[in-house]
Design an enzyme around this catalytic site. Sequence first.
Site, PDB file in Angstrom:
ATOM      1  N   SER A 146       0.838  -1.198   0.000  1.00  0.00           N
ATOM      2  CA  SER A 146       0.000   0.000   0.000  1.00  0.00           C
ATOM      3  C   SER A 146       0.875   1.250   0.000  1.00  0.00           C
ATOM      4  CB  SER A 146      -0.952  -0.060   1.192  1.00  0.00           C
ATOM      5  OG  SER A 146      -1.983   0.877   1.050  1.00  0.00           O
ATOM      6  N   ASP A 222     -10.005  -5.387  -3.551  1.00  0.00           N
ATOM      7  CA  ASP A 222      -9.384  -4.443  -2.624  1.00  0.00           C
ATOM      8  C   ASP A 222     -10.329  -3.259  -2.426  1.00  0.00           C
ATOM      9  OD1 ASP A 222      -7.750  -2.294  -1.612  1.00  0.00           O
ATOM     10  OD2 ASP A 222      -5.984  -3.434  -2.268  1.00  0.00           O
ATOM     11  N   HIS A 254      -7.459  -5.867   0.725  1.00  0.00           N
ATOM     12  CA  HIS A 254      -6.252  -5.070   1.012  1.00  0.00           C
ATOM     13  C   HIS A 254      -5.516  -5.561   2.270  1.00  0.00           C
ATOM     14  CE1 HIS A 254      -3.950  -1.490  -0.010  1.00  0.00           C
ATOM     15  NE2 HIS A 254      -3.922  -1.121   1.252  1.00  0.00           N
TER      16      HIS A 254
END
Lengths: 276, 276
Positions: A146, A222, A254
Amino acid sequence: METLSENRCFGGKQGVYRHASEACRCDMTFGLFLPEEAEDGPVPVLWYLSGLTCTHENAMVKAGAQQWAAEHGIALVFPDTSPRGADVADHEMYNLGQGAGFYVNATEAPWAANFRMWDYIAEELPRVLFNGFALDEERQAISGHSMGGHGALTIAMAYPGRFASVSAFAPITHPSQSDWARKPIHAYLGEGNVDWVRHDACLSLRENGFNGPMLIDQGTCDQFIDSLMPEALAAAITETRHPAIFRMQGGYDHSYFFVSTFMEDHVAFHAEALYR
Amino acid sequence: METLSENRCFGGKQGVYRHASEACRCDMTFGLFLPEEAEDGPVPVLWYLSGLTCTHENAMVKAGAQQWAAEHGIALVFPDTSPRGADVADHEMYNLGQGAGFYVNATEAPWAANFRMWDYIAEELPRVLFNGFALDEERQAISGHSMGGHGALTIAMAYPGRFASVSAFAPITHPSQSDWARKPIHAYLGEGNVDWVRHDACLSLRENGFNGPMLIDQGTCDQFIDSLMPEALAAAITETRHPAIFRMQGGYDHSYFFVSTFMEDHVAFHAEALYR
């Protein structure tokens, strides 16, 4: 440097250490996994940069990376994601302030005093690690999740030759075009002052490229996918004819359940580059 | 059906067969590799559609696929790429006429008489195969190279549920926007008459999707890369959040040296889907 903990782990050692950081002007904590082979001499090292809200601890306990690093004789570094402490500026938003350093050197008040995560990761922590542990500076690779995928990609491309390979799990790919990341980076660097080629993986890839293998995993389910913009990185890779493996992983979100599922692949991918 | 040759190969049998085709109104030749397991009962089958200028023979002798198919107990079908013969229309361009069927059913003169490769691959040859050999119709997968990658992707998406998985080596991804493929497809189907959702993998993916694993390999030094448009397929995959593995393979060109390098991965990829 202070040892906060050391635990035997997959034949090697999982340590947590604290040191006074010049870059961040506060104490910083990091995790370091050393495989058994480090007892006999320097081993290759894989950096893992974490995402928003994470400390050094999340990936260290949830990513399942140590088993694969032990198998390949590779060390793992888990840095924190920002300066921390009562004297360090913060913000009520989870994507600004403590836990959200975005791997930049802040120039704007109140962040400029401590938020220098680019220098911390790219300059200071390497000196701490290579002076203090049996790590081979000539064999480094970098990954992240991320916000940490953004950090891994941008730092890898800014230091040609340093990292043998780069990978990312659900990275923020194009922060110049995504509010989620553009707003905090504007807060740190000042709107209009951002060197976006340096801090946007898509722009950096188009401008600088990366001389080594690249692996990207992105879950199709996600919850942040629209802000991560995988399509922008896929476009940068394919339009520039850049070597890379880009995987859209069906049904994954995610979380660290996603990261841990594909960690074996990422460590094996980096091992191949590090032992070439 | 006439047997042109049969050779022992990796414990199984590589055959070449000729039959009178109703779809193409001429004799058609295909290669079929049967692994040793086919002696005991029906085995899964992987279709391999070839590219421009190829016959049934190119991949059969140059792709190195039999060794991996034997390892996984999978049959391989190598169809020809067009109708052939002195009575079949042809053209001086290598991307139109014999060796360049583009996996469509031609409606325009002089092609409509024989060039019905869509029906041949999707309807007629399956009947020939499943009636004549120990092949399991319930376990099919499909792959292809270049024009054959276009065929594999478009046919897979047009027959939901038929193929467990699809892959392609350097496929023509977006023929509606690439002269290399648009011109011959216009010649076969008539400009303005083309159902591009059916015959353009990017449009078909956006419209129909594909319910199964997808693997794409593309060499970065492919001499035809600008016509293949990998960036268009990467955009279709990522913008629709579709599961897929997309690999840009550094330094590889369009040849069978590229195809054979990654054939092991493709066969293993399909094996995982076929034996799920």
